[in-house]
Enzyme design. Structure first.
Site, mmCIF file in Angstrom:
data_model
loop_
_atom_site.group_PDB
_atom_site.id
_atom_site.type_symbol
_atom_site.label_atom_id
_atom_site.label_comp_id
_atom_site.label_asym_id
_atom_site.label_seq_id
_atom_site.Cartn_x
_atom_site.Cartn_y
_atom_site.Cartn_z
ATOM 1 N N ASP A 102 -10.008 20.167 16.727
ATOM 2 C CA ASP A 102 -11.456 19.973 16.934
ATOM 3 C C ASP A 102 -12.025 20.989 17.926
ATOM 4 O O ASP A 102 -13.045 21.607 17.671
ATOM 5 C CB ASP A 102 -11.770 18.528 17.366
ATOM 6 N N ASP A 105 -10.395 24.095 24.495
ATOM 7 C CA ASP A 105 -11.162 24.084 25.744
ATOM 8 C C ASP A 105 -10.406 24.958 26.751
ATOM 9 O O ASP A 105 -10.509 26.181 26.720
ATOM 10 C CB ASP A 105 -11.306 22.619 26.157
ATOM 11 N N LYS A 133 -14.433 26.790 23.523
ATOM 12 C CA LYS A 133 -15.202 27.006 24.761
ATOM 13 C C LYS A 133 -14.523 28.128 25.541
ATOM 14 O O LYS A 133 -13.711 27.858 26.436
ATOM 15 C CB LYS A 133 -15.161 25.747 25.629
ATOM 16 N N PHE A 154 -19.748 19.402 27.973
ATOM 17 C CA PHE A 154 -18.964 18.405 27.254
ATOM 18 C C PHE A 154 -19.727 18.008 25.997
ATOM 19 O O PHE A 154 -20.856 17.547 26.079
ATOM 20 C CB PHE A 154 -18.680 17.186 28.127
ATOM 21 N N ASP A 161 -15.198 12.957 20.666
ATOM 22 C CA ASP A 161 -15.617 11.693 21.263
ATOM 23 C C ASP A 161 -15.891 11.785 22.752
ATOM 24 O O ASP A 161 -15.409 12.692 23.434
ATOM 25 C CB ASP A 161 -14.521 10.652 21.059
ATOM 26 N N ARG A 167 -17.814 9.868 17.553
ATOM 27 C CA ARG A 167 -17.077 10.731 16.605
ATOM 28 C C ARG A 167 -17.814 10.834 15.278
ATOM 29 O O ARG A 167 -17.684 11.820 14.568
ATOM 30 C CB ARG A 167 -15.683 10.169 16.332
HETATM 31 P P1 IMP Z 1 -7.669 21.684 26.216
HETATM 32 O O1 IMP Z 1 -6.226 21.358 26.380
HETATM 33 O O2 IMP Z 1 -8.363 21.769 27.563
HETATM 34 O O3 IMP Z 1 -7.955 22.898 25.380
HETATM 35 O O4 IMP Z 1 -8.376 20.425 25.555
HETATM 36 C C1 IMP Z 1 -8.198 20.089 24.268
HETATM 37 C C2 IMP Z 1 -8.613 18.665 23.982
HETATM 38 O O5 IMP Z 1 -9.519 18.116 24.970
HETATM 39 C C3 IMP Z 1 -9.398 18.642 22.693
HETATM 40 O O6 IMP Z 1 -8.539 18.509 21.581
HETATM 41 C C4 IMP Z 1 -10.312 17.458 22.881
HETATM 42 O O7 IMP Z 1 -9.652 16.282 22.491
HETATM 43 C C5 IMP Z 1 -10.573 17.403 24.363
HETATM 44 N N1 IMP Z 1 -11.857 18.057 24.708
HETATM 45 C C6 IMP Z 1 -12.027 19.232 25.351
HETATM 46 N N2 IMP Z 1 -13.333 19.523 25.512
HETATM 47 C C7 IMP Z 1 -14.011 18.519 24.905
HETATM 48 C C8 IMP Z 1 -15.423 18.241 24.701
HETATM 49 O O8 IMP Z 1 -16.340 18.979 25.110
HETATM 50 N N3 IMP Z 1 -15.707 17.104 24.034
HETATM 51 C C9 IMP Z 1 -14.764 16.237 23.560
HETATM 52 N N4 IMP Z 1 -13.444 16.458 23.727
HETATM 53 C C10 IMP Z 1 -13.069 17.583 24.392
#
Ligand code: IMP
Length: 188
Positions: A102, A105, A133, A154, A161, A167
């Site tokens: 999805d 980040d 992002k 966010f 979610d 969602r």
């Molecule tokens: P990362 O490990 O920081 O890249 O985060 C990945 C996971 O964090 C994603 O698969 C999402 O489940 C959650 N996540 C990160 N940013 C967002 C956001 O803006 N909205 C909702 N979920 C997020």
């Protein structure tokens, strides 16, 4: 109560999403041809994206699911140490894997997932993420297919979610600040 009332701003509309997923599907079809890629959908957020994406891919694909949660993260931040809550059923050795996610980040979750899947001998691994992002990245992640880049906010909707809600919104948006305040009060 209509959950759309909680949305401050729409960042990506349903129409833009439909157009982009169709483009990505075509691109994947051209890139993979007869290679029959295995789409691994990361639960739960990527389910909505997978459902539109796979129907736009004009070549044969296989589909499997992986449940991933991050240890010790909050509901708005990830820790980078992942826990597999559901593993794929498919033996991925010698498969061309496309991870369908999805959002990337910080990139910590995706890096851990790619490292894990690489230990299982796939022919190749590519990342297809609905959102990215880039400003938040802590580790380098090689994204082959990306739906949209979004700013450092966010976001919710189209699978993403906040505390397991929103969602099912058909677009990507940002919530009003009072939604977070209210949720914090409710949780004490
Ligand atoms: P990362 O490990 O920081 O890249 O985060 C990945 C996971 O964090 C994603 O698969 C999402 O489940 C959650 N996540 C990160 N940013 C967002 C956001 O803006 N909205 C909702 N979920 C997020």
């Amino acid at each position: 109560m209509d959950m759309r009332d909680d949305v401050l701003e729409v960042l990506v509309s349903a129409e833009e999403i439909q157009k982009r997923t169709a483009e990505l599907g075509e691109e994947i079809g051209r890139d993979y041809g007869d290679r029959n890629p295995l789409l691994i959908c990361v639960l739960r957020g990527a389910v909505v994206f997978l459902s539109d994406l796979m129907r736009s891919i004009p070549v044969h694909v296989m589909v499997d699911f992986m449940g991933v949660s991050s240890y010790g993260g909050t509901n708005m931040d990830s820790s980078g140490v992942i826990k597999i809550t559901r593993d794929v059923d498919t033996n991925i050795a010698h498969h061309d894997v496309i991870i369908v996610e999805d959002i990337v980040d910080t990139g910590l979750t995706m890096k851990a997932l790619v490292d894990l899947l690489n230990t299982r001998g796939p022919s190749s691994i590519a990342i297809c993420t609905f959102l990215s992002k880039p400003q938040r990245r802590k580790v380098d992640v090689d994204i082959r297919y990306c739906g949209f880049e979004v700013p450092n906010k966010f976001v919710i909707g189209y699978g993403l979610d906040y505390d397991e809600n929103y969602r099912n919104l058909p677009f990507v948006g940002v919530l009003k600040p009072e939604v977070y305040e209210k949720r914090k009060e409710e949780k004490g």
